[in-house]
Structures are given as C-alpha cells and as structure tokens.
Design a protein around this motif. Structure first.
Motif, PDB file in Angstrom:
ATOM      1  N   GLU A 122      56.561  34.494  58.827  1.00  0.00           N
ATOM      2  CA  GLU A 122      56.337  33.066  58.586  1.00  0.00           C
ATOM      3  C   GLU A 122      55.827  32.814  57.163  1.00  0.00           C
ATOM      4  OE1 GLU A 122      53.781  31.839  61.771  1.00  0.00           O
ATOM      5  OE2 GLU A 122      55.462  31.641  63.183  1.00  0.00           O
ATOM      6  N   ASP A 123      56.417  33.509  56.209  1.00  0.00           N
ATOM      7  CA  ASP A 123      56.124  33.372  54.783  1.00  0.00           C
ATOM      8  C   ASP A 123      54.746  33.897  54.395  1.00  0.00           C
ATOM      9  OD1 ASP A 123      58.583  32.148  54.726  1.00  0.00           O
ATOM     10  OD2 ASP A 123      57.787  30.118  54.575  1.00  0.00           O
ATOM     11  N   ALA A 124      54.109  34.675  55.261  1.00  0.00           N
ATOM     12  CA  ALA A 124      52.785  35.214  54.934  1.00  0.00           C
ATOM     13  C   ALA A 124      52.877  36.345  53.914  1.00  0.00           C
ATOM     14  CB  ALA A 124      52.087  35.713  56.197  1.00  0.00           C
ATOM     15  N   PHE A 125      54.006  37.052  53.881  1.00  0.00           N
ATOM     16  CA  PHE A 125      54.203  38.153  52.942  1.00  0.00           C
ATOM     17  C   PHE A 125      55.422  37.867  52.068  1.00  0.00           C
ATOM     18  CE2 PHE A 125      51.951  40.024  56.496  1.00  0.00           C
ATOM     19  CZ  PHE A 125      51.006  40.841  55.890  1.00  0.00           C
ATOM     20  N   PHE A 126      55.343  38.348  50.831  1.00  0.00           N
ATOM     21  CA  PHE A 126      56.496  38.243  49.937  1.00  0.00           C
ATOM     22  C   PHE A 126      56.745  39.598  49.291  1.00  0.00           C
ATOM     23  CE2 PHE A 126      58.409  37.460  45.720  1.00  0.00           C
ATOM     24  CZ  PHE A 126      59.586  36.861  46.140  1.00  0.00           C
ATOM     25  N   LEU A 127      57.967  40.100  49.446  1.00  0.00           N
ATOM     26  CA  LEU A 127      58.378  41.368  48.852  1.00  0.00           C
ATOM     27  C   LEU A 127      59.411  41.106  47.760  1.00  0.00           C
ATOM     28  CD1 LEU A 127      58.932  43.564  52.057  1.00  0.00           C
ATOM     29  CD2 LEU A 127      56.805  43.158  50.790  1.00  0.00           C
ATOM     30  N   SER A 128      59.269  41.818  46.649  1.00  0.00           N
ATOM     31  CA  SER A 128      60.231  41.674  45.561  1.00  0.00           C
ATOM     32  C   SER A 128      60.534  43.046  44.985  1.00  0.00           C
ATOM     33  CB  SER A 128      59.673  40.761  44.461  1.00  0.00           C
ATOM     34  OG  SER A 128      60.615  40.608  43.416  1.00  0.00           O
ATOM     35  N   GLY A 129      61.815  43.447  45.017  1.00  0.00           N
ATOM     36  CA  GLY A 129      62.201  44.766  44.550  1.00  0.00           C
ATOM     37  C   GLY A 129      63.401  44.734  43.627  1.00  0.00           C
ATOM     38  N   ASP A 130      63.450  45.686  42.723  1.00  0.00           N
ATOM     39  CA  ASP A 130      64.546  45.806  41.756  1.00  0.00           C
ATOM     40  C   ASP A 130      64.817  47.288  41.565  1.00  0.00           C
ATOM     41  OD1 ASP A 130      66.351  45.669  39.695  1.00  0.00           O
ATOM     42  OD2 ASP A 130      65.036  44.614  38.294  1.00  0.00           O
ATOM     43  N   TYR A 131      65.986  47.769  42.067  1.00  0.00           N
ATOM     44  CA  TYR A 131      66.355  49.183  41.962  1.00  0.00           C
ATOM     45  C   TYR A 131      67.672  49.290  41.200  1.00  0.00           C
ATOM     46  CZ  TYR A 131      63.728  48.591  46.360  1.00  0.00           C
ATOM     47  OH  TYR A 131      62.828  48.187  47.326  1.00  0.00           O
ATOM     48  N   ARG A 132      67.730  50.227  40.254  1.00  0.00           N
ATOM     49  CA  ARG A 132      68.954  50.381  39.467  1.00  0.00           C
ATOM     50  C   ARG A 132      69.196  51.859  39.126  1.00  0.00           C
ATOM     51  NH1 ARG A 132      68.468  45.477  34.928  1.00  0.00           N
ATOM     52  NH2 ARG A 132      67.056  44.159  36.154  1.00  0.00           N
ATOM     53  N   TYR A 133      70.469  52.209  39.050  1.00  0.00           N
ATOM     54  CA  TYR A 133      70.871  53.476  38.449  1.00  0.00           C
ATOM     55  C   TYR A 133      72.057  53.181  37.538  1.00  0.00           C
ATOM     56  CZ  TYR A 133      72.611  58.093  37.502  1.00  0.00           C
ATOM     57  OH  TYR A 133      73.040  59.214  36.836  1.00  0.00           O
ATOM     58  N   PHE A 134      71.871  53.394  36.242  1.00  0.00           N
ATOM     59  CA  PHE A 134      72.902  53.109  35.251  1.00  0.00           C
ATOM     60  C   PHE A 134      73.252  54.380  34.489  1.00  0.00           C
ATOM     61  CE2 PHE A 134      71.421  48.440  34.373  1.00  0.00           C
ATOM     62  CZ  PHE A 134      71.787  48.087  35.664  1.00  0.00           C
ATOM     63  N   VAL A 135      74.534  54.643  34.344  1.00  0.00           N
ATOM     64  CA  VAL A 135      75.020  55.544  33.298  1.00  0.00           C
ATOM     65  C   VAL A 135      75.430  54.598  32.183  1.00  0.00           C
ATOM     66  CG1 VAL A 135      76.724  57.265  32.648  1.00  0.00           C
ATOM     67  CG2 VAL A 135      75.750  57.278  34.959  1.00  0.00           C
ATOM     68  N   PHE A 136      74.613  54.528  31.142  1.00  0.00           N
ATOM     69  CA  PHE A 136      74.575  53.335  30.308  1.00  0.00           C
ATOM     70  C   PHE A 136      74.766  53.654  28.833  1.00  0.00           C
ATOM     71  CE2 PHE A 136      72.242  49.328  29.000  1.00  0.00           C
ATOM     72  CZ  PHE A 136      73.126  48.467  29.615  1.00  0.00           C
ATOM     73  N   SER A 137      75.145  52.629  28.098  1.00  0.00           N
ATOM     74  CA  SER A 137      75.180  52.693  26.635  1.00  0.00           C
ATOM     75  C   SER A 137      74.738  51.335  26.105  1.00  0.00           C
ATOM     76  CB  SER A 137      76.586  53.026  26.138  1.00  0.00           C
ATOM     77  OG  SER A 137      77.519  52.052  26.576  1.00  0.00           O
ATOM     78  N   GLN A 138      73.947  51.372  25.053  1.00  0.00           N
ATOM     79  CA  GLN A 138      73.447  50.135  24.465  1.00  0.00           C
ATOM     80  C   GLN A 138      73.028  50.413  23.031  1.00  0.00           C
ATOM     81  OE1 GLN A 138      69.501  47.986  25.456  1.00  0.00           O
ATOM     82  NE2 GLN A 138      71.014  46.939  26.723  1.00  0.00           N
ATOM     83  N   SER A 139      73.213  49.441  22.169  1.00  0.00           N
ATOM     84  CA  SER A 139      72.843  49.624  20.766  1.00  0.00           C
ATOM     85  C   SER A 139      71.412  49.165  20.514  1.00  0.00           C
ATOM     86  CB  SER A 139      73.798  48.847  19.864  1.00  0.00           C
ATOM     87  OG  SER A 139      75.098  49.397  19.925  1.00  0.00           O
ATOM     88  N   ASN A 140      70.730  49.865  19.602  1.00  0.00           N
ATOM     89  CA  ASN A 140      69.425  49.446  19.114  1.00  0.00           C
ATOM     90  C   ASN A 140      69.579  48.809  17.745  1.00  0.00           C
ATOM     91  OD1 ASN A 140      68.049  50.533  21.362  1.00  0.00           O
ATOM     92  ND2 ASN A 140      68.073  52.578  20.440  1.00  0.00           N
TER      93      ASN A 140
END
Length: 419
Positions: A122-140
């Motif tokens: 009844e909205d007494a608890f709030f859960l927030s999750g973020d899970y990721r697995y990336f084989v990634f490339s990105q420029s700096n």
C-alpha cells in the motif's frame, strides 16, 4: 552569425512557442467541449474502430514487449527488444514498474539492462533498482564544461580534435529500498556497485609519450588504468507527489542520495558522493492534461576522496540516460555536474496517439584543479520531440527527440518520458 546569436534566436522562438501554447491552453479551457475522446495507442491502429470502442480493460497490470530499432549518439543504431511490466495491487495504489531489455549496436556494443521502480505494501515501501551489463565504447573529451570554448576560439573548435575513444566492459548494480515515514516522504538506504574492466584507451601510446585524459588522471590519482570498481552503501531521502511515475502530469519528485564508498585494498579508494534528482510538473490545462510544463534538475557531486575517471559525474548516465540531451553521452564530465532542463509537453491529436515536446537545457561541470568552478561555464541545448502512445493505463509513450547543442546535433529513440 555566431552560435550565441543563433542560440538566443532559437531560445526566443522556444519561449514564443511556449507562450503561444499556454495561451492556447487557456482558450482551450473556454472553448473545447468536455466530450469524451477515447484514447488510441499505436497497437489500436491495427484493430477495427468498432473493437477499440468496446474494449474494457479492468486489469491492474500491463505488459509491453517490443522489438526495437533505436538510436543514441553514444551507441549508434541499436537492434534488440524492450519490455515493461507495470502493476498495482489495489486501484488506489501507485503504479509500479519493472523494465528491461537487450540490444546490439552498430558500434559493436552489447547493452543489457533491467530496472525497477516499485511501490509495495500500500505504498509503504519504495524500491528503485538499476542493473546494467555493457560491452561498451565511449569517447572521453576532458573534464568540465569549459572544453567547448566561447568567443573567437569557438570558430576553430571541433569535437574530433579533442575526442579520445575508449572501449570497456561495464557492470552496474544499484538498488535502494525506502520506507514511508511521513505522507509522500521516504527514508532508506541502498547498495551500489560500478565495475569497469578490460579498459582499452585507443589513442594511448605510452612508449611514444602519447597520453590520454583517462591515463593521465589514473596515474595522477593512483588508479589502475585497465580496471577499477566503486562499491558502497547509501542513505536515500525521497519525496514523491507525482500522479504517475511513468508519464507525470502533476506533482513533485525529489530524491537525495548520499553514497559512501570505503577504501578496499588496491582496487578502490575511499570517496563520498551526493546525487540530486528533482522534477516538478505543472499542468497548464484543466481539460487536457497533456499540456504540461516540466522542470528537471539533475546533479552529481564528488564530496570527498577520489573516483576513477569513468565514474566521475557525467551527462547521460542518470537512471534513464536522458540528461544533457543535445550532446553525446559522457561528453561533459567533472568532479561536480548539474544540468537543468525545462520541457513543454503538448497534444497533437485529441485521442493522445501523438503528442509533442519542446525542451531547453543547460549543463555545468567543474574540473578537479579549481580552474573551472561549478556554474562558471554553462553549455546550452534546445530541442523538439514526438511521442507515440503505447499503453492506455500507464500512458507509456515511445519518444523521438532531436537536440541541438553548441556544435552538436543528436537524435534519440526511447520508450518512456525523458524524466
């Protein structure tokens, strides 16, 4: 004509459109009849009109699974699937959400993610999750928002001249759990793990004395430049009066998260960080709730210790990867970073199948030496968006956004709102 003049003219046009749209919404209150127009989703287009009108859905849950062709500047085109399961136990409860997906990009990236935002008991608890697995490339591109100059230097500037591509594998596990202590106010804690491995700095040539931002920062702050991790616990404070966490028309959301990362052997240095996520939604029409003015402030701050380079605050690494639209993910990075965005959401069709957005944002980030303090240099962007309704109960939309920054143009294809 320099960029400042162009940006001022585009910003003026944005404000003119916003003012005109607000005036329209006032006239709408007076003139539009209060007749019921059934909602139409993208899926309804493949059904007979007679069937759309007679369908009655009384379920408290909804599942969306879609094959996707997406695009993000940092990823290129992506091919895969997205899924979203929304639910609530009782009609008076708030909507909860579990989402996930997997994709492969034209930049040879593998992107797998799962998220949850759930109100329980009844909205007494709030859960927030973020899970990721990336084989990634990105420029700096360096640290702070001062990497893109103003004045005469901007005439000779190009991102290609400062771009430094990096490949790596990324694992993320963030989960918070909060308990309602007052109406709409939650207090809790969380566990956070970020791991970076197999880091390949493509322009690095140590034997030839060719160094990169990532390598120099890692050497200066005693980090391994091939792999590192950041793991810790957090205190979480949240206020939430939104009417719908998936597509908000009214309400305020504020989340403060203070994270402590202890020293652990040689793989992790002690640090503390503070993150702020504040969103305010103002309905502009009493009749058509799609006229909304939305404000978003997102900030990340290194408050003590050292973080490895790739874990420093940067745009596009919020939970929905939407901050700093108009610039590629990770472009602006620093010890402290904050971005402000205002978005006007408006209907295009009365059945809510198609709607639009106009947005303007500005980002500021500091360096580590104090040469560029926070708020000393802002990088602005403007943009437009198109939204297509996917689900009637949750009002989930598919989004197409175009952003224009300084010497930067970006397209985005996503499900769900920008914030």
């Amino acid at each position: 004509m320099n960029f400042t003049t162009i940006f001022k003219s585009r910003a003026s046009l944005f404000l003119l459109l916003l003012t005109g749209s607000f005036s329209f919404s006032q006239e709408e209150n007076k003139e539009i009849k209060k007749d019921f127009v059934p909602l139409v989703t993208f899926y309804d287009l493949f059904k007979k009109k007679a069937n759309r009108a007679t369908e009655i859905d009384t379920s408290k849950s909804s599942l969306i699974v879609l094959p996707t062709l997406g695009y993000q500047p940092a990823n290129g085109f992506t091919f895969g699937f997205i899924s979203q399961y929304s639910f609530k136990k009782n009609q008076a409860d708030r909507i909860s959400l579990i989402a996930g997906g997997a994709s492969y990009s034209t930049k040879k990236q593998i992107l797998i993610y799962a998220k949850n935002n759930m109100y329980l008991k009844e909205d007494a608890f709030f859960l927030s999750g973020d899970y990721r697995y990336f084989v990634f490339s990105q420029s700096n591109f360096g640290l702070s928002t001062n990497i893109v100059p103003y004045g005469d230097e901007f005439d000779y500037f190009s991102f290609e001249a400062i771009e430094q591509p990096v490949k790596y594998n990324y694992f993320k596990f963030h989960q918070t759990a909060s308990y309602r202590v007052l109406p709409l106010f939650y207090v809790g804690g969380g566990i956070h793990i970020d791991s970076y491995s197999n880091i390949q700095d493509e322009l690095l040539e140590v034997e030839n004395q060719v160094f990169t931002h990532h390598y120099e920062y890692s050497q200066k702050n005693s980090f391994n430049d091939k792999h590192y991790a950041v793991a810790g616990a957090s205190l979480n404070l949240m206020f939430d009066s939104r009417d719908n966490l998936i597509n908000t028309n009214n309400g305020l959301f504020v989340n403060l998260n203070y994270r402590f990362n202890p020293n652990y052997q040689e793989s992790q240095q002690q640090s503390t960080t503070l993150s702020l996520d504040a969103r305010y939604f103002v309905p502009l029409s009493a009749i058509n709730k799609q006229h909304v003015l939305a404000f978003w402030t997102y900030g990340q701050f290194l408050t003590s210790g050292n973080l490895p380079y790739l874990n420093l605050p940067s745009i596009g690494w919020d939970a929905n990867s939407r901050s700093g639209k108009g610039y590629t993910q990770g472009l602006f990075r620093g010890a402290e970073l904050i971005t402000f965005e205002t978005e006007y959401r408006f209907p295009i069709t009365r059945n809510q199948l198609i709607s639009g957005t106009l947005f303007v944002n500005a980002t500021t980030a500091s360096d580590l030496e104090g040469k560029t303090p926070l708020f000393s240099v802002f990088q602005p962007a403007v943009g437009v968006g198109l939204r297509i309704l996917l689900d009637k109960k949750t009002l989930t939309n598919f989004l197409v956004n175009f952003g224009l920054g300084r010497d930067s143009k970006t397209f985005y294809f996503n499900d769900g709102e920008s914030f």
